[in-house]
Design an enzyme around this catalytic site. Structure first.
Site, PDB file in Angstrom:
ATOM      1  CD  GLU A  26     -36.552  12.815 -68.303  1.00 40.40           C
ATOM      2  OE1 GLU A  26     -35.363  12.468 -68.441  1.00 40.40           O
ATOM      3  OE2 GLU A  26     -36.980  13.913 -68.654  1.00 40.40           O
ATOM      4  CB  CYS A  47     -30.189   6.981 -63.723  1.00 37.71           C
ATOM      5  SG  CYS A  47     -30.211   8.731 -63.320  1.00 37.71           S
ATOM      6  CB  CYS A  96     -34.696  20.384 -59.519  1.00 41.43           C
ATOM      7  SG  CYS A  96     -33.268  20.502 -58.428  1.00 41.43           S
ATOM      8  CB  CYS A 147     -27.624  23.489 -61.614  1.00 41.78           C
ATOM      9  SG  CYS A 147     -27.297  22.928 -59.935  1.00 41.78           S
ATOM     10  CB  CYS A 172     -29.436  21.155 -64.566  1.00 36.99           C
ATOM     11  SG  CYS A 172     -30.330  19.642 -64.193  1.00 36.99           S
ATOM     12  N   GLY A 197     -34.271  16.103 -59.889  1.00 36.80           N
ATOM     13  CA  GLY A 197     -34.430  16.438 -58.478  1.00 36.80           C
ATOM     14  C   GLY A 197     -33.139  16.399 -57.687  1.00 36.80           C
ATOM     15  CD  GLU A 198     -29.591  17.834 -54.016  1.00 38.52           C
ATOM     16  OE1 GLU A 198     -28.916  17.949 -55.052  1.00 38.52           O
ATOM     17  OE2 GLU A 198     -29.223  17.129 -53.058  1.00 38.52           O
ATOM     18  CB  SER A 239     -25.712  12.701 -57.687  1.00 35.63           C
ATOM     19  OG  SER A 239     -25.014  13.807 -58.189  1.00 35.63           O
ATOM     20  CB  SER A 249     -23.038  18.297 -58.618  1.00 35.20           C
ATOM     21  OG  SER A 249     -23.734  17.090 -58.842  1.00 35.20           O
ATOM     22  CG  LEU A 250     -16.369  20.869 -56.944  1.00 39.05           C
ATOM     23  CD1 LEU A 250     -16.905  21.496 -55.679  1.00 39.05           C
ATOM     24  CD2 LEU A 250     -15.036  20.151 -56.663  1.00 39.05           C
ATOM     25  CG  HIS A 251     -20.778  20.996 -61.903  1.00 45.76           C
ATOM     26  ND1 HIS A 251     -20.401  19.752 -62.389  1.00 45.76           N
ATOM     27  CD2 HIS A 251     -22.083  20.857 -61.525  1.00 45.76           C
ATOM     28  CE1 HIS A 251     -21.436  18.926 -62.323  1.00 45.76           C
ATOM     29  NE2 HIS A 251     -22.451  19.560 -61.796  1.00 45.76           N
ATOM     30  CG  ASN A 299     -25.514  15.469 -71.706  1.00 50.38           C
ATOM     31  OD1 ASN A 299     -25.264  14.889 -72.753  1.00 50.38           O
ATOM     32  ND2 ASN A 299     -25.472  14.884 -70.518  1.00 50.38           N
ATOM     33  CB  CYS A 341     -30.632  15.579 -65.934  1.00 53.81           C
ATOM     34  SG  CYS A 341     -30.023  14.775 -64.570  1.00 53.81           S
TER      35      CYS A 341
HETATM   36  N1  SAH Z   1     -29.427  17.178 -57.933  1.00 50.45           N
HETATM   37  C1  SAH Z   1     -28.371  16.217 -57.935  1.00 50.45           C
HETATM   38  C2  SAH Z   1     -28.598  15.035 -58.853  1.00 50.45           C
HETATM   39  C3  SAH Z   1     -29.175  15.247 -60.224  1.00 50.45           C
HETATM   40  S1  SAH Z   1     -28.190  15.673 -61.582  1.00 50.45           S
HETATM   41  C4  SAH Z   1     -27.041  16.877 -58.220  1.00 50.45           C
HETATM   42  O1  SAH Z   1     -27.018  18.063 -58.479  1.00 50.45           O
HETATM   43  O2  SAH Z   1     -26.018  16.216 -58.096  1.00 50.45           O
HETATM   44  C5  SAH Z   1     -26.947  14.479 -61.826  1.00 50.45           C
HETATM   45  C6  SAH Z   1     -25.657  15.090 -62.350  1.00 50.45           C
HETATM   46  O3  SAH Z   1     -25.797  15.573 -63.709  1.00 50.45           O
HETATM   47  C7  SAH Z   1     -25.172  16.279 -61.538  1.00 50.45           C
HETATM   48  O4  SAH Z   1     -23.789  16.220 -61.371  1.00 50.45           O
HETATM   49  C8  SAH Z   1     -25.562  17.443 -62.418  1.00 50.45           C
HETATM   50  O5  SAH Z   1     -24.855  18.600 -62.094  1.00 50.45           O
HETATM   51  C9  SAH Z   1     -25.272  16.882 -63.789  1.00 50.45           C
HETATM   52  N2  SAH Z   1     -25.896  17.586 -64.910  1.00 50.45           N
HETATM   53  C10 SAH Z   1     -27.089  18.210 -64.959  1.00 50.45           C
HETATM   54  N3  SAH Z   1     -27.302  18.737 -66.175  1.00 50.45           N
HETATM   55  C11 SAH Z   1     -26.224  18.446 -66.906  1.00 50.45           C
HETATM   56  C12 SAH Z   1     -25.826  18.724 -68.251  1.00 50.45           C
HETATM   57  N4  SAH Z   1     -26.598  19.432 -69.075  1.00 50.45           N
HETATM   58  N5  SAH Z   1     -24.635  18.247 -68.659  1.00 50.45           N
HETATM   59  C13 SAH Z   1     -23.845  17.530 -67.833  1.00 50.45           C
HETATM   60  N6  SAH Z   1     -24.151  17.245 -66.566  1.00 50.45           N
HETATM   61  C14 SAH Z   1     -25.325  17.703 -66.102  1.00 50.45           C
END
Ligand code: SAH
Length: 344
Positions: free
Chosen positions: A95, A108, A115, A119, A122, A162-163, A194, A217-219, A293, A335
């Site tokens: 996508e 994007c 991937c 996570c 995701c 993907g990463e 990212s 991506s810290l979270h 999301n 994503c």
């Molecule tokens: N693999 C990379 C880039 C892809 S995801 C990464 O991890 O950064 C891009 C961003 O969207 C990342 O910060 C990821 O953690 C976030 N993301 C993935 N799924 C999500 C969701 N359901 N809601 C909000 N952010 C999400």
């Protein structure tokens, strides 16, 4: 078969010059071909009208132009977001999303099919990893979206499926091609990459001083919680990640953007905000809050008012913070969601 031919869109101008030289052709021919591919964005050798039929035939025997097909195109009714579902030549799907911001168009793109990072919020990782994308497959996502929409992408984010740092060599080659002065010539200052936090690759990237913006991506600022939602934290924990980020900022002079998906009841308490501010205080960085999301496989939700409170608390603690605007909410623009719906 195609596989024995060279993927010309993944070759640098110097490499095309060398290949053409071995065919007895001059350097300016290679430059013309590079221009057809990266500026005019043709998908067939037959479109290269200033190249002789004889040479075009020879080119199509030695090289192929990577093919991607748009199998679904969703245009948002609420903003100008367009989402593309592409089919690759091996039948896999990826996508891309074209977004319309006040300061310009941004695209994007995906860097892998699936991937392996796992996570757990995701959609891109749920069905696992299939393969890396080639530089040409990353470029074609941009070129086809630009051709189809008639818009020019002013900036690029590597935040699709993907990463990117798990496909490091192809991503770096892709960035070199994208920024080639005689090609698409996009400044890497307009690119954000990212990562979920692959520390050795962050260190490698820092040494290249590409000028791109690194998003991390810290979270969560808590190791236990982060390991629960992001398995990568078991390989490189928060301390190792932050130390690599500090080195990145020192080596490149660039600010880092930390992504934080706010998940109700998981990482949105006042204590979470304090821990985050404590962790990042003093760093040249920015915090981007993303209300999580909803994906159908998980019960995670974001509470809008909690996101606002979380943001206000961080600001009060002196942090530089924004809440990401939701674009394309009506077309499942997050994503990996479109691909999953299509493949099931
Ligand atoms: N693999 C990379 C880039 C892809 S995801 C990464 O991890 O950064 C891009 C961003 O969207 C990342 O910060 C990821 O953690 C976030 N993301 C993935 N799924 C999500 C969701 N359901 N809601 C909000 N952010 C999400």
């Amino acid at each position: 078969m195609e596989t024995e031919k060279l993927d010309i869109l993944s070759l640098s101008l110097d490499e095309i010059i060398m290949e053409l030289d071995s065919m007895g052709e001059k350097k300016f021919r290679a430059e013309q071909i590079f221009n057809w591919l990266h500026v005019k964005k043709v998908t067939e050798f037959s479109e290269m009208s200033n190249i002789s039929l004889e040479l075009r035939t020879k080119l199509s025997e030695k090289f192929y132009i990577k093919r991607l097909n748009i199998v679904k195109r969703l245009e948002s009714c609420v903003d100008n977001t367009i989402k593309y579902l592409y089919e690759l030549d091996d039948g896999n799907h990826i996508e891309s999303v074209f977004m319309d911001y006040k300061h310009g168009n941004s695209i994007c793109i995906s860097t892998q099919v699936g991937c392996k990072m796992g996570c757990n919020f995701c959609a891109s990782t749920i069905a696992g990893f299939r393969r890396n994308l080639t530089p040409s497959e990353m470029l074609m996502q941009i070129y086809l979206a630009e051709k189809d929409s008639g818009r020019h992408a002013d900036s690029l984010v590597l935040m699709g499926i993907g990463e990117p740092l798990d496909n490091y060599d192809n991503v770096i080659r892709f960035l070199e091609l994208l920024s080639a002065p005689k090609g698409r010539n996009m400044s890497l200052r307009h690119v954000s990459l990212s990562t979920c936090g692959i520390v050795p690759k962050i260190n490698e990237l820092a040494k290249l001083r590409t000028g791109l913006t690194l998003s991390v991506s810290l979270h969560s600022a808590d190791n236990e919680r982060r390991s629960e939602i992001m398995p990568v934290n078991r390989s490189w924990n928060i301390e190792e990640l932050i130390s690599a980020c500090k080195n990145y900022i020192r080596d490149t002079g660039r600010r880092i953007s930390f992504e934080y998906a706010v998940i109700s009841g998981v990482n949105d308490s006042p204590r979470d905000a304090e821990a985050l501010a404590g962790l990042l205080r003093g760093m040249n960085c920015h915090i981007n809050l993303i209300p999580v999301n909803k994906i159908k496989e998980r019960s995670y939700t974001a509470d809008r008012s909690a996101v606002e409170k979380f943001s206000a608390r961080l600001e009060k603690l002196g942090m530089n913070v924004t809440v990401r605007r939701t674009l394309g909410a009506d077309i499942n623009a997050a994503c990996g969601q479109l691909r999953r719906e299509y493949e099931i």
